[in-house]
Design a protein around this motif. Sequence first.
Motif: not given
Length: 289
Positions: A43-51
């Motif tokens: 998932i793309p987020t404000r903190e970078g990609e999240t798995f």
Amino acid sequence: MSTSTSPTPTSAIYKTEAGAREMQQRYREMLHAWPVPAEEVRIPTREGETFVLISGPKDAPPVLLLHGSGANTTMWQDDIATWSRHFRTYALDLIGEPGFSASSRPPLSSDAHALWLDEVLDHLGLTRTAIVAASLGGWVALDYATRRPDRVTRLALLCPGGLGRQKVAWLFKAVLLRAWGRRGVRRSVATVAGLEAPEARHLLDHVMLTFTHFKPRTERLPRFSDSALQRLTMPTLVTVGGRDAMFDSADTARRIRRCVPHATVNVLPEAGHALLNQTDSLLTFLRAD
């Protein structure tokens, strides 16, 4: 999607690039042994990609799983076969930890983690979810639940940070033991993590490898105020180990009982920081009416 921080280089959380590659390869191998069918989502987020690793029936109630420091989704490998029969489980790799999520470590004193989780849950289509979390993940879960109580249906915490006093005596003991070489390092890791029992030997080996390469957070976790804890209106379960080397479990239990009187608090007198064999007790809590 807008971003509030630039990506943090992998070198910020690993001692060497070679160590980072070894850890990510080991993680991929462990994911191959995930005991139930799973969908991998990035998932793309404000903190970078999240798995996120998703298991269980699509129409089952959701449960978000947040691991502790120095860990990743494989922390839940012994629980998932049982839980995913009843729930749609979303095992998240925390940012800044040795998983497949971004290396970003936003300040714990800000609302950055809550905003990050907002984005993750929105992407997954989860307006509300139960949360099971441990240690640092417990801190993240508490931070979210106190800021977004309407989005958390149930909260189950294992030795969470941010409640009881954070201990420092174990640091001095660890330094002394490290003078004895690898045997001392192994002993210090076992003591701090609470993995001294023979049945925890395989977990201790994995933790040893992780902290050979990984650089954990070293700052104190912010403690939640009484007024923040009083916003925990959802059913809450807190389980702590009486021999936790990292957090004062008696203080944790006392604060929860005072500030969240409807919560269930379990103190396991002989347990350390890593709480094993909690699969069934957590399932009973999650399935309670």
